[in-house]
Each structure stands twice: as C-alpha cells, then as structure tokens.
Design a protein around this motif. Structure first.
Motif, PDB file in Angstrom:
ATOM      1  N   THR A  12       1.658  -2.670 -12.595  1.00  0.00           N
ATOM      2  CA  THR A  12       0.542  -2.995 -13.486  1.00  0.00           C
ATOM      3  C   THR A  12       0.975  -3.102 -14.938  1.00  0.00           C
ATOM      4  O   THR A  12       0.183  -3.524 -15.778  1.00  0.00           O
ATOM      5  CB  THR A  12      -0.555  -1.926 -13.366  1.00  0.00           C
ATOM      6  N   ASP A  32     -13.004  -9.719  -1.036  1.00  0.00           N
ATOM      7  CA  ASP A  32     -13.561  -8.701  -1.932  1.00  0.00           C
ATOM      8  C   ASP A  32     -12.503  -7.637  -2.231  1.00  0.00           C
ATOM      9  O   ASP A  32     -12.336  -7.213  -3.378  1.00  0.00           O
ATOM     10  CB  ASP A  32     -14.794  -8.046  -1.311  1.00  0.00           C
ATOM     11  N   LYS A  33     -11.776  -7.226  -1.202  1.00  0.00           N
ATOM     12  CA  LYS A  33     -10.712  -6.235  -1.377  1.00  0.00           C
ATOM     13  C   LYS A  33      -9.591  -6.810  -2.235  1.00  0.00           C
ATOM     14  O   LYS A  33      -9.038  -6.129  -3.110  1.00  0.00           O
ATOM     15  CB  LYS A  33     -10.179  -5.809  -0.015  1.00  0.00           C
ATOM     16  N   MET A  34      -9.248  -8.076  -2.007  1.00  0.00           N
ATOM     17  CA  MET A  34      -8.204  -8.718  -2.807  1.00  0.00           C
ATOM     18  C   MET A  34      -8.553  -8.682  -4.286  1.00  0.00           C
ATOM     19  O   MET A  34      -7.721  -8.336  -5.128  1.00  0.00           O
ATOM     20  CB  MET A  34      -8.023 -10.175  -2.366  1.00  0.00           C
ATOM     21  N   MET A  35      -9.779  -9.034  -4.632  1.00  0.00           N
ATOM     22  CA  MET A  35     -10.161  -9.148  -6.032  1.00  0.00           C
ATOM     23  C   MET A  35     -10.439  -7.794  -6.676  1.00  0.00           C
ATOM     24  O   MET A  35     -10.531  -7.695  -7.900  1.00  0.00           O
ATOM     25  CB  MET A  35     -11.374 -10.065  -6.165  1.00  0.00           C
ATOM     26  N   ALA A  36     -10.547  -6.743  -5.867  1.00  0.00           N
ATOM     27  CA  ALA A  36     -10.715  -5.392  -6.410  1.00  0.00           C
ATOM     28  C   ALA A  36      -9.373  -4.718  -6.668  1.00  0.00           C
ATOM     29  O   ALA A  36      -9.310  -3.662  -7.300  1.00  0.00           O
ATOM     30  CB  ALA A  36     -11.550  -4.545  -5.453  1.00  0.00           C
ATOM     31  N   ALA A  37      -8.275  -5.314  -6.166  1.00  0.00           N
ATOM     32  CA  ALA A  37      -6.944  -4.720  -6.318  1.00  0.00           C
ATOM     33  C   ALA A  37      -6.448  -4.868  -7.753  1.00  0.00           C
ATOM     34  O   ALA A  37      -6.935  -5.688  -8.520  1.00  0.00           O
ATOM     35  CB  ALA A  37      -5.972  -5.374  -5.344  1.00  0.00           C
ATOM     36  N   ARG A  38      -5.468  -4.061  -8.101  1.00  0.00           N
ATOM     37  CA  ARG A  38      -4.861  -4.117  -9.433  1.00  0.00           C
ATOM     38  C   ARG A  38      -3.351  -4.161  -9.303  1.00  0.00           C
ATOM     39  O   ARG A  38      -2.781  -3.348  -8.594  1.00  0.00           O
ATOM     40  CB  ARG A  38      -5.282  -2.916 -10.289  1.00  0.00           C
ATOM     41  N   GLN A  40      -5.203  -7.586 -10.507  1.00  0.00           N
ATOM     42  CA  GLN A  40      -6.003  -8.584  -9.817  1.00  0.00           C
ATOM     43  C   GLN A  40      -5.296  -9.934  -9.895  1.00  0.00           C
ATOM     44  O   GLN A  40      -4.832 -10.325 -10.960  1.00  0.00           O
ATOM     45  CB  GLN A  40      -7.379  -8.686 -10.478  1.00  0.00           C
ATOM     46  N   ARG A  69     -13.822 -17.496  -6.841  1.00  0.00           N
ATOM     47  CA  ARG A  69     -13.329 -16.137  -7.045  1.00  0.00           C
ATOM     48  C   ARG A  69     -12.053 -16.110  -7.883  1.00  0.00           C
ATOM     49  O   ARG A  69     -11.825 -15.188  -8.662  1.00  0.00           O
ATOM     50  CB  ARG A  69     -13.023 -15.464  -5.694  1.00  0.00           C
ATOM     51  N   VAL A  70     -11.192 -17.110  -7.645  1.00  0.00           N
ATOM     52  CA  VAL A  70      -9.862 -17.095  -8.228  1.00  0.00           C
ATOM     53  C   VAL A  70      -9.385 -18.546  -8.311  1.00  0.00           C
ATOM     54  O   VAL A  70      -9.889 -19.422  -7.595  1.00  0.00           O
ATOM     55  CB  VAL A  70      -8.910 -16.244  -7.348  1.00  0.00           C
ATOM     56  N   TYR A 210      -4.069  -5.833  -0.577  1.00  0.00           N
ATOM     57  CA  TYR A 210      -4.672  -7.076  -1.036  1.00  0.00           C
ATOM     58  C   TYR A 210      -5.566  -7.734   0.015  1.00  0.00           C
ATOM     59  O   TYR A 210      -5.896  -8.909  -0.091  1.00  0.00           O
ATOM     60  CB  TYR A 210      -3.594  -8.042  -1.532  1.00  0.00           C
TER      61      TYR A 210
END
Length: 258
Positions: A12, A32-38, A40, A69-70, A210
């Motif tokens: 990070t 949703d899990k992918m975009m909550a990861a850090r 991101q 989303r991305v 992710y």
C-alpha cells in the motif's frame, strides 16, 4: 516457500497506480470484494481470448460486471503463425456492442510456436495494427524482456509502441504479505529502447483477497504518471463548479453550488 492464498498482498506504500489482469483462470469474481480491497485497483485488464478460435468464457461476465466500477482494458493472446485478420476478428467478436472499454487494448505477445524472430516481430506489429484499425484504440504490447531478447528481431516499431513488461523479482525474498516487486534492474541496455508504460509486478497476488475463486491473480503498476494514465484511460477532467452570484443590497454574496 509454498505459494498459497494470502501469500502476496500488494503493498500500500507504492505510489504507482495499481491494477489487475484477469482471465477465466480466476474463475468467478466478487467485484464488491475486489473494490473493497487495498490498494483498490484503478484498472482491470480482461482477457478476451486466444488466437482466432478461443474465446474466454468469463470475459463478458467480467466486462459487464466491472462496468461503472473501474476502468477497463482488454487483452488478446497472439499466435504468431496464424492468420492475423482472423485473430483480430475473434477479438472484435467479443464486443457485440462495440464497447471497447475505457483503456487501451493489449496485444499479448509471449508465444513462439516455431516462428523465426523476424516472423514473430512482424506478426506482433501486424496484430497491433489490426487491433488499432478495428477499435480506434491505442494498443500496448505485453511481453517480457527475456522473451523479446531471445525470440524477437528488434524492429523500429518496438521503440514507438508502449509496452507492458512482466519483470518479476523473486517473491521468496520478500516478507509473506508483500507484492512481488519488479524494478529497473531487470532491463538491459537493449531493453531500455522500449518505452514501458506498465509493469506486471507478479502473477501470484492474493486472488482471494481480490474476490477471485483462484488463489492467485496478476498485479500491475502504471509507470507513466497520472496525467498520461488519464489520457490513456480516457478519464474525463472534472467539470468546473458553477458559481452563483446574488446581490443583496450593496453586498455581493458568492456561493458554490455542489
């Protein structure tokens, strides 16, 4: 050291823009899990298929699930001795709505299949040109330094195109939570003629973290800075905030409308 889920978590404290690339090897994805990861991911590159016949069975699921989303890019794997036009046609067939995403198209050039260095380099550029003509998008070439040095003839186009280079340093040298890192020491003087836009920093990132069904996932870092990233991925500049001026007696009040 065995590579298992959770082994290589992207760092990070790396300021370079972070992304992922995915294919059916990752299975179903929890976006949703992918975009909550850090960190991101700012972008995701999805495989469309291979050569003229193979279509990635999860591509449309990924493409539609990531929309909004991305930032999305796509890549297609080149078979150098197969018909180039048919390979371009296979790629385009994956986009019935002609939505080629926000980012560039990627020509995945990492297979020899008996081609000579000249044949391989010619095919690589022909495929890039075909993808450009079909999509109107800029095309990046994905490969690795050892492959380019060992199997390709150096040609003038190689210094004009931007590259994504897989340049890993041994992940076993890093603590278990760290992303596989890639650095400039992987490049020789020969390689430095190639303008590198992105590094694939590893192929054993934490897939579960992710949102993948697979234990592993590919990680990417953008090298050319934020301004070029925004240009390449068609990121719109924010519209200026309108200012409302209202006169009250002799006093002029200014307010920003949000």
């Amino acid at each position: 050291m065995a590579v298992t889920a959770g082994t290589f978590r992207p760092v990070t404290d790396d300021a370079r823009i972070f992304g992922l690339d995915i294919s059916s090897n990752q299975g179903l994805m929890d976006f949703d899990k992918m975009m909550a990861a850090r960190p991101q991911p700012a972008f995701v590159i999805c495989r469309t298929g291979i050569s003229w016949g193979y279509k990635d069975r999860y591509f449309r699921l990924y493409w539609e699930g990531l929309a909004g989303r991305v930032l999305r890019s796509s890549y297609h794997v080149l078979y150098p001795l197969e018909n180039i036009a048919n390979q371009v046609k296979n790629f385009v067939s994956m986009f019935p709505d002609r939505d080629f995403g926000e980012g560039p198209v990627v020509n995945d050039c990492e297979l020899v299949h008996g081609a000579t260095p000249r044949q391989l380099s010619n095919a690589c550029e022909a495929f890039s040109k075909g993808l450009e003509d079909a999509t109107g998008k800029e095309v990046l070439v994905y490969s690795r330094y050892s492959f380019i040095r060992g199997y390709m003839e150096y040609q003038a186009w190689m210094a004009r195109r931007k590259w994504i280079i897989a340049a890993y340093i041994d992940g076993k040298k890093y603590p278990p939570i760290r992303e596989w890192q890639a650095g400039p020491e992987a490049a020789t003087d020969y390689d430095k003629r190639l303008p590198v836009a992105m590094l694939q920093t590893g192929d054993k990132g934490d897939g579960y973290y992710y949102g993948a069904q697979s234990t592993q996932i590919d990680t990417e870092r953008w090298l050319l800075g934020e301004a070029e990233f925004k240009r390449m991925f068609s990121v719109p500049e924010p519209e200026p905030v309108p200012v409302v001026r209202a006169e009250v007696g002799d006093v002029v009040k200014t307010a920003e409308r949000f």
